[in-house]
Design a protein around this motif. Structure first.
Motif, PDB file in Angstrom:
ATOM      1  N   ILE A   1       0.837  -1.204   0.000  1.00  0.00           N
ATOM      2  CA  ILE A   1       0.000   0.000   0.000  1.00  0.00           C
ATOM      3  C   ILE A   1       0.873   1.256   0.000  1.00  0.00           C
ATOM      4  O   ILE A   1       0.667   2.182  -0.782  1.00  0.00           O
ATOM      5  CB  ILE A   1      -0.982  -0.010   1.189  1.00  0.00           C
ATOM      6  N   GLY A   2       1.875   1.276   0.863  1.00  0.00           N
ATOM      7  CA  GLY A   2       2.747   2.447   0.959  1.00  0.00           C
ATOM      8  C   GLY A   2       3.458   2.763  -0.346  1.00  0.00           C
ATOM      9  O   GLY A   2       3.514   3.919  -0.778  1.00  0.00           O
ATOM     10  N   ARG A   3       3.983   1.732  -0.998  1.00  0.00           N
ATOM     11  CA  ARG A   3       4.735   1.975  -2.227  1.00  0.00           C
ATOM     12  C   ARG A   3       3.829   2.363  -3.402  1.00  0.00           C
ATOM     13  O   ARG A   3       4.317   2.914  -4.394  1.00  0.00           O
ATOM     14  CB  ARG A   3       5.575   0.739  -2.596  1.00  0.00           C
ATOM     15  N   HIS A   4       2.545   2.056  -3.324  1.00  0.00           N
ATOM     16  CA  HIS A   4       1.619   2.459  -4.393  1.00  0.00           C
ATOM     17  C   HIS A   4       0.920   3.787  -4.095  1.00  0.00           C
ATOM     18  O   HIS A   4       0.126   4.269  -4.900  1.00  0.00           O
ATOM     19  CB  HIS A   4       0.566   1.362  -4.636  1.00  0.00           C
ATOM     20  N   ARG A   5       1.234   4.357  -2.958  1.00  0.00           N
ATOM     21  CA  ARG A   5       0.571   5.591  -2.534  1.00  0.00           C
ATOM     22  C   ARG A   5       0.705   6.751  -3.541  1.00  0.00           C
ATOM     23  O   ARG A   5      -0.238   7.521  -3.705  1.00  0.00           O
ATOM     24  CB  ARG A   5       1.123   5.975  -1.153  1.00  0.00           C
TER      25      ARG A   5
ATOM     26  N   HIS B   1       0.029   1.342   9.126  1.00  0.00           N
ATOM     27  CA  HIS B   1       0.479   2.270  10.173  1.00  0.00           C
ATOM     28  C   HIS B   1       0.169   3.727   9.835  1.00  0.00           C
ATOM     29  O   HIS B   1       0.474   4.624  10.619  1.00  0.00           O
ATOM     30  CB  HIS B   1       1.979   2.099  10.431  1.00  0.00           C
ATOM     31  N   ARG B   2      -0.425   3.923   8.689  1.00  0.00           N
ATOM     32  CA  ARG B   2      -0.693   5.286   8.230  1.00  0.00           C
ATOM     33  C   ARG B   2      -1.547   6.121   9.211  1.00  0.00           C
ATOM     34  O   ARG B   2      -1.319   7.313   9.349  1.00  0.00           O
ATOM     35  CB  ARG B   2      -1.334   5.201   6.848  1.00  0.00           C
ATOM     36  N   PRO B   3      -2.521   5.538   9.921  1.00  0.00           N
ATOM     37  CA  PRO B   3      -3.334   6.383  10.819  1.00  0.00           C
ATOM     38  C   PRO B   3      -2.564   6.895  12.043  1.00  0.00           C
ATOM     39  O   PRO B   3      -3.059   7.769  12.742  1.00  0.00           O
ATOM     40  CB  PRO B   3      -4.457   5.449  11.291  1.00  0.00           C
ATOM     41  N   PHE B   4      -1.391   6.358  12.305  1.00  0.00           N
ATOM     42  CA  PHE B   4      -0.661   6.710  13.528  1.00  0.00           C
ATOM     43  C   PHE B   4       0.566   7.553  13.183  1.00  0.00           C
ATOM     44  O   PHE B   4       1.200   7.343  12.150  1.00  0.00           O
ATOM     45  CB  PHE B   4      -0.218   5.437  14.256  1.00  0.00           C
ATOM     46  N   LEU B   5       0.888   8.480  14.072  1.00  0.00           N
ATOM     47  CA  LEU B   5       2.087   9.274  13.856  1.00  0.00           C
ATOM     48  C   LEU B   5       3.281   8.468  14.404  1.00  0.00           C
ATOM     49  O   LEU B   5       3.517   8.435  15.617  1.00  0.00           O
ATOM     50  CB  LEU B   5       1.960  10.627  14.570  1.00  0.00           C
ATOM     51  N   VAL B   6       3.983   7.791  13.508  1.00  0.00           N
ATOM     52  CA  VAL B   6       5.089   6.914  13.921  1.00  0.00           C
ATOM     53  C   VAL B   6       6.399   7.697  13.871  1.00  0.00           C
ATOM     54  O   VAL B   6       7.074   7.758  12.846  1.00  0.00           O
ATOM     55  CB  VAL B   6       5.168   5.654  13.026  1.00  0.00           C
TER      56      VAL B   6
END
Lengths: 171, 171
Positions: free
Chosen positions: A97-101, B100-105
């Motif tokens: 998901i991240g790399r296709h963002r 992990h996108r919803p969280f500020l990591v």
């Protein structure tokens, strides 16, 4: 809220159990334990993609070199289908998901991707029929998993995401 | 541009080769081929996390039930370390950056996570010393890979991401 997995199954028409039947056997080993079938497949796939008559789809890939796209894909596939973890060693976690963002992965884009992948599979003689069936189900479910993930990350935007920003990071 | 992998290595101090040394052996099998060591580890980890005296860190997990967090984690770990693909069968691809996108990591959150994981590993007797070392390197590198991915998805925002939106999806 419907999960990514549920959306992927509903939109693709492929149940999760069928998508992940790629894990029932080691496909990498059953295809001979060499990278070649996956290299062939990715070459066939991206040759079609980079020459697609549909400009809107071709444009999605315009920022990447064809040979890089090919290597990224076959290293991911080799790793995911039971071979050595080439992708993670070079690039880290797949993070689909991240790399296709950066790309707008619509249902229409997923269908075009799958159209070319089906043609590429058909043209790859080093992959047997049973593996092709498993890979088709995996690709179809995964394409729509990425559509669902892409939609999710765009909907969240910065407003929701920043609610945790009140936790005062150290610097 | 520095890759996610390069950032993860630089920030964590763990080279990619050391992080993915978890793939040199099948850790799931070497720990007895049962879920138990991973269940123990995740129980130990989340018991600490949900009771963390640092409220800012505890709050990150407040939206999830502890038992769900535990199951998600041990199913992912079992799958990633050579066991059955429990995570993907139930939830789909790991998609570490997307999920992990919803969280500020932040770096600070990564360090707090790693602090609890180190304590949890120390307390888990069913995992041998060599596996603990490999897992520590994997966790450290992965935590910072997620920090890098989190930063990337937030920086992109909607402005850049929408440049492909001109490609007129079907509906």
């Amino acid at each position: 809220m419907q999960s990514l997995q549920d959306k992927a199954s509903e939109w693709s028409g492929v149940a999760a159990a069928d998508a992940f039947a790629i894990d029932d056997v080691n496909i990498f080993e059953s295809l001979g334990g060499t990278p070649q079938p996956f290299v062939d497949l990715s070459n066939n796939f991206y040759t079609r993609v980079y020459e697609d008559e549909e400009e809107w789809f071709r444009e999605i890939f315009a920022g990447s070199k064809k040979e890089d796209a090919i290597q990224n894909q076959y290293e991911f596939l080799i790793q995911r289908m039971g071979g050595p973890p080439l992708f993670s060693q070079r690039r880290g976690h797949p993070a689909l998901i991240g790399r296709h963002r950066p790309f707008l992965v619509t249902h229409r884009a997923a269908e075009r991707w799958l159209h070319h992948m089906q043609q590429a599979l058909d043209a790859t003689e080093s992959i047997d029929v049973d593996s092709k069936t498993k890979m088709t189900n995996f690709f179809r479910h995964t394409a729509y998993f990425i559509v669902a993930g892409n939609e999710m990350t765009r909907q969240q935007g910065h407003g929701v995401a920043c609610k945790h920003a009140t936790s005062k990071p150290a610097e």
